[in-house]
Design a protein around this motif. Structure first.
Motif, PDB file in Angstrom:
ATOM      1  N   LYS A 206       0.823  -1.210   0.000  1.00 19.50           N
ATOM      2  CA  LYS A 206       0.000   0.000   0.000  1.00 19.50           C
ATOM      3  C   LYS A 206       0.855   1.258   0.000  1.00 19.50           C
ATOM      4  O   LYS A 206       0.499   2.272  -0.598  1.00 19.50           O
TER       5      LYS A 206
ATOM      6  N   ILE B 148       1.867   1.853  -3.512  1.00 16.03           N
ATOM      7  CA  ILE B 148       0.758   2.394  -4.294  1.00 16.03           C
ATOM      8  C   ILE B 148       0.601   3.889  -4.030  1.00 16.03           C
ATOM      9  O   ILE B 148       0.356   4.683  -4.941  1.00 16.03           O
ATOM     10  N   ASN B 149       0.765   4.293  -2.778  1.00 11.16           N
ATOM     11  CA  ASN B 149       0.701   5.706  -2.436  1.00 11.16           C
ATOM     12  C   ASN B 149       1.792   6.502  -3.143  1.00 11.16           C
ATOM     13  O   ASN B 149       1.538   7.584  -3.671  1.00 11.16           O
TER      14      ASN B 149
ATOM     15  N   LEU C  75      -5.515   2.360  -8.843  1.00  5.22           N
ATOM     16  CA  LEU C  75      -6.215   2.300  -7.558  1.00  5.22           C
ATOM     17  C   LEU C  75      -7.406   1.353  -7.545  1.00  5.22           C
ATOM     18  O   LEU C  75      -7.968   1.103  -6.473  1.00  5.22           O
TER      19      LEU C  75
ATOM     20  N   HIS D  47      -7.275  -1.327  -4.959  1.00  9.64           N
ATOM     21  CA  HIS D  47      -6.718  -0.935  -3.659  1.00  9.64           C
ATOM     22  C   HIS D  47      -7.589   0.062  -2.910  1.00  9.64           C
ATOM     23  O   HIS D  47      -7.443   0.213  -1.695  1.00  9.64           O
ATOM     24  N   ALA D  48      -8.486   0.738  -3.611  1.00 10.01           N
ATOM     25  CA  ALA D  48      -9.291   1.775  -2.968  1.00 10.01           C
ATOM     26  C   ALA D  48     -10.327   1.185  -2.029  1.00 10.01           C
ATOM     27  O   ALA D  48     -10.868   0.098  -2.267  1.00 10.01           O
TER      28      ALA D  48
ATOM     29  N   THR E 200      -6.410   4.319  -0.955  1.00 14.68           N
ATOM     30  CA  THR E 200      -5.734   3.027  -0.748  1.00 14.68           C
ATOM     31  C   THR E 200      -6.276   2.294   0.466  1.00 14.68           C
ATOM     32  O   THR E 200      -5.555   1.580   1.154  1.00 14.68           O
TER      33      THR E 200
ATOM     34  N   ALA F  96      -1.564   9.378  -0.968  1.00 13.04           N
ATOM     35  CA  ALA F  96      -2.226   9.411  -2.277  1.00 13.04           C
ATOM     36  C   ALA F  96      -3.408  10.363  -2.269  1.00 13.04           C
ATOM     37  O   ALA F  96      -3.631  11.115  -3.225  1.00 13.04           O
TER      38      ALA F  96
END
Length: 212
Positions: free
Chosen positions: A90, A93-94, A145, A148-149, A154, A161
Protein backbone atom coordinates in the motif's frame (compact mmCIF):
# COMPACT_ATOMS: atom_id res chain seq x y z
CA UNK A 1 6.87 25.31 -7.42
CA UNK A 2 5.53 28.44 -9.01
CA UNK A 3 5.84 32.14 -8.45
CA UNK A 4 3.01 33.58 -6.42
CA UNK A 5 1.86 36.37 -4.24
CA UNK A 6 3.51 36.26 -0.86
CA UNK A 7 1.39 34.43 1.68
CA UNK A 8 2.80 33.08 4.87
CA UNK A 9 0.78 30.56 6.87
CA UNK A 10 1.94 29.93 10.40
CA UNK A 11 1.32 26.59 12.06
CA UNK A 12 1.94 25.92 15.71
CA UNK A 13 3.11 22.36 16.29
CA UNK A 14 3.00 20.76 19.71
CA UNK A 15 6.19 18.77 20.28
CA UNK A 16 7.71 17.02 23.27
CA UNK A 17 9.90 20.04 23.90
CA UNK A 18 6.99 22.49 23.70
CA UNK A 19 5.23 24.48 21.01
CA UNK A 20 7.12 25.17 17.81
CA UNK A 21 6.31 27.58 15.02
CA UNK A 22 6.27 26.41 11.41
CA UNK A 23 5.89 28.79 8.49
CA UNK A 24 4.42 27.67 5.18
CA UNK A 25 4.87 30.00 2.22
CA UNK A 26 1.77 29.26 0.21
CA UNK A 27 -0.54 30.45 -2.58
CA UNK A 28 -4.26 29.86 -2.53
CA UNK A 29 -4.62 28.22 -5.97
CA UNK A 30 -1.40 26.16 -6.02
CA UNK A 31 -2.17 22.44 -5.95
CA UNK A 32 1.30 21.82 -4.49
CA UNK A 33 0.56 24.11 -1.54
CA UNK A 34 -2.96 22.63 -1.30
CA UNK A 35 -1.61 19.12 -0.59
CA UNK A 36 0.78 20.45 2.04
CA UNK A 37 -2.05 22.34 3.75
CA UNK A 38 -4.00 19.08 4.00
CA UNK A 39 -1.01 17.36 5.59
CA UNK A 40 -0.60 20.15 8.14
CA UNK A 41 -4.29 19.94 8.99
CA UNK A 42 -4.19 16.15 9.34
CA UNK A 43 -1.17 16.33 11.60
CA UNK A 44 -3.13 18.75 13.80
CA UNK A 45 -1.06 21.86 13.28
CA UNK A 46 -3.11 24.86 14.22
CA UNK A 47 -3.19 28.66 14.43
CA UNK A 48 -3.43 29.42 10.72
CA UNK A 49 -2.83 33.10 9.97
CA UNK A 50 -2.14 35.02 6.76
CA UNK A 51 1.02 36.73 5.59
CA UNK A 52 6.34 33.71 -0.21
CA UNK A 53 6.53 31.22 -2.51
CA UNK A 54 4.76 27.95 -2.98
CA UNK A 55 5.29 25.83 -1.19
CA UNK A 56 8.21 26.40 1.20
CA UNK A 57 8.14 25.22 4.80
CA UNK A 58 10.29 26.90 7.43
CA UNK A 59 10.76 24.87 10.61
CA UNK A 60 13.21 26.68 12.84
CA UNK A 61 16.56 26.61 11.03
CA UNK A 62 15.27 24.09 8.48
CA UNK A 63 13.91 25.28 5.13
CA UNK A 64 12.22 22.71 2.88
CA UNK A 65 10.99 23.46 -0.65
CA UNK A 66 8.89 21.23 -2.96
CA UNK A 67 5.64 19.69 -1.74
CA UNK A 68 6.83 16.07 -1.93
CA UNK A 69 9.91 16.89 0.14
CA UNK A 70 7.80 18.84 2.63
CA UNK A 71 5.37 15.96 3.07
CA UNK A 72 8.19 13.49 3.68
CA UNK A 73 9.81 15.89 6.14
CA UNK A 74 6.54 16.25 8.06
CA UNK A 75 6.05 12.49 8.01
CA UNK A 76 9.50 11.88 9.50
CA UNK A 77 9.38 14.60 12.14
CA UNK A 78 5.73 14.61 13.20
CA UNK A 79 4.36 11.07 13.62
CA UNK A 80 0.76 11.98 14.41
CA UNK A 81 -1.64 10.80 11.70
CA UNK A 82 0.84 8.91 9.45
CA UNK A 83 0.70 9.85 5.78
CA UNK A 84 1.96 6.42 4.72
CA UNK A 85 0.47 3.02 5.61
CA UNK A 86 2.60 0.36 7.34
CA UNK A 87 1.83 -2.19 4.61
CA UNK A 88 4.66 -2.12 2.07
CA UNK A 89 2.44 -2.75 -0.97
CA UNK A 90 0.00 0.00 0.00
CA UNK A 91 2.90 2.31 0.69
CA UNK A 92 4.21 1.66 -2.83
CA UNK A 93 0.76 2.39 -4.29
CA UNK A 94 0.70 5.71 -2.44
CA UNK A 95 4.09 6.63 -3.85
CA UNK A 96 2.97 5.69 -7.37
CA UNK A 97 -0.26 7.70 -7.17
CA UNK A 98 1.57 10.71 -5.77
CA UNK A 99 4.19 10.47 -8.51
CA UNK A 100 1.60 10.28 -11.30
CA UNK A 101 0.08 13.53 -10.05
CA UNK A 102 3.30 15.37 -9.27
CA UNK A 103 5.29 14.24 -12.33
CA UNK A 104 2.83 13.37 -15.09
CA UNK A 105 -0.10 15.75 -14.54
CA UNK A 106 0.54 18.81 -12.41
CA UNK A 107 3.65 20.15 -14.23
CA UNK A 108 1.72 20.13 -17.52
CA UNK A 109 -1.02 22.36 -16.14
CA UNK A 110 1.25 24.92 -14.50
CA UNK A 111 0.62 28.56 -15.27
CA UNK A 112 3.93 28.95 -17.12
CA UNK A 113 3.09 26.04 -19.47
CA UNK A 114 -0.43 27.28 -20.15
CA UNK A 115 0.80 30.80 -20.79
CA UNK A 116 3.37 29.45 -23.29
CA UNK A 117 0.68 27.48 -25.16
CA UNK A 118 -1.61 30.48 -25.21
CA UNK A 119 1.10 32.75 -26.63
CA UNK A 120 2.90 30.33 -28.97
CA UNK A 121 0.03 28.13 -30.17
CA UNK A 122 -3.45 29.47 -29.49
CA UNK A 123 -5.60 30.52 -26.54
CA UNK A 124 -8.17 27.99 -27.73
CA UNK A 125 -5.69 25.12 -27.33
CA UNK A 126 -4.90 25.83 -23.69
CA UNK A 127 -7.95 24.17 -22.17
CA UNK A 128 -7.80 21.16 -24.49
CA UNK A 129 -4.12 20.66 -23.62
CA UNK A 130 -4.99 20.53 -19.93
CA UNK A 131 -7.91 18.16 -20.40
CA UNK A 132 -5.86 15.72 -22.49
CA UNK A 133 -3.02 15.49 -20.00
CA UNK A 134 -5.16 15.36 -16.88
CA UNK A 135 -7.33 12.72 -18.53
CA UNK A 136 -4.31 10.60 -19.41
CA UNK A 137 -3.09 10.75 -15.83
CA UNK A 138 -6.53 10.09 -14.39
CA UNK A 139 -6.92 6.97 -16.55
CA UNK A 140 -3.66 5.67 -15.10
CA UNK A 141 -4.80 6.50 -11.55
CA UNK A 142 -8.14 4.72 -12.04
CA UNK A 143 -6.31 1.60 -13.17
CA UNK A 144 -3.71 1.82 -10.38
CA UNK A 145 -6.22 2.30 -7.56
CA UNK A 146 -8.97 0.04 -8.80
CA UNK A 147 -7.97 -2.94 -6.63
CA UNK A 148 -6.72 -0.93 -3.66
CA UNK A 149 -9.29 1.77 -2.97
CA UNK A 150 -11.66 1.63 -0.06
CA UNK A 151 -13.36 4.62 1.40
CA UNK A 152 -10.27 6.51 0.28
CA UNK A 153 -7.56 5.97 -2.34
CA UNK A 154 -5.73 3.03 -0.75
CA UNK A 155 -8.16 1.79 1.88
CA UNK A 156 -10.29 3.21 4.65
CA UNK A 157 -7.67 5.61 6.02
CA UNK A 158 -6.43 8.85 4.49
CA UNK A 159 -2.87 8.57 3.23
CA UNK A 160 -0.46 10.40 0.95
CA UNK A 161 -2.23 9.41 -2.28
CA UNK A 162 -5.32 11.23 -1.09
CA UNK A 163 -3.33 14.40 -0.40
CA UNK A 164 -2.18 14.44 -4.02
CA UNK A 165 -5.53 13.41 -5.51
CA UNK A 166 -7.76 15.95 -3.78
CA UNK A 167 -6.06 19.08 -5.20
CA UNK A 168 -5.68 17.47 -8.63
CA UNK A 169 -9.34 16.53 -8.93
CA UNK A 170 -10.23 20.01 -7.72
CA UNK A 171 -8.07 21.44 -10.52
CA UNK A 172 -9.58 19.06 -13.09
CA UNK A 173 -13.08 20.27 -12.25
CA UNK A 174 -11.89 23.87 -12.49
CA UNK A 175 -10.57 23.03 -15.98
CA UNK A 176 -14.01 21.61 -16.88
CA UNK A 177 -12.92 17.99 -17.23
CA UNK A 178 -15.85 15.58 -17.43
CA UNK A 179 -15.38 13.50 -14.26
CA UNK A 180 -17.99 10.91 -15.25
CA UNK A 181 -15.13 9.28 -17.19
CA UNK A 182 -13.38 8.62 -13.89
CA UNK A 183 -15.92 7.18 -11.43
CA UNK A 184 -13.39 6.16 -8.79
CA UNK A 185 -11.76 9.57 -8.62
CA UNK A 186 -15.17 11.25 -8.66
CA UNK A 187 -16.23 9.12 -5.68
CA UNK A 188 -13.06 9.98 -3.79
CA UNK A 189 -13.67 13.67 -4.49
CA UNK A 190 -17.04 13.40 -2.75
CA UNK A 191 -15.45 11.57 0.19
CA UNK A 192 -12.85 14.30 0.64
CA UNK A 193 -15.63 16.88 0.96
CA UNK A 194 -16.58 15.30 4.29
CA UNK A 195 -13.12 15.61 5.90
CA UNK A 196 -12.47 18.85 7.82
CA UNK A 197 -8.71 18.75 7.13
CA UNK A 198 -9.45 18.72 3.38
CA UNK A 199 -12.22 21.30 3.54
CA UNK A 200 -10.07 23.75 5.49
CA UNK A 201 -7.32 23.43 2.87
CA UNK A 202 -9.39 24.26 -0.22
CA UNK A 203 -8.22 27.32 -2.16
CA UNK A 204 -11.29 29.47 -1.54
CA UNK A 205 -10.75 29.31 2.22
CA UNK A 206 -7.17 30.57 2.13
CA UNK A 207 -6.33 34.05 3.45
CA UNK A 208 -4.91 35.19 0.12
CA UNK A 209 -7.87 33.99 -1.96
CA UNK A 210 -9.68 36.81 -3.80
CA UNK A 211 -12.97 37.91 -2.36
CA UNK A 212 -15.97 36.40 -4.16
Amino acid sequence: MMEAQEVEVEAQAATESGDQQLKLYSYWRSSCAYRVRIALNLKEFRKLNPLGYVPVLVDGDTLVADSFAILMYLEEKYPQHPLLPPDLQKKAINYQAANIVSSSIQPLQNLAVLKYIEEKVSPDEKLEWVKVHIGKGFSALEELLNNHAGKYATGDEVYMADLFLAPQVYAAIRFQLNMTQFPLLARLHEAYKKIPAFLDAIPEKQPDAPSP
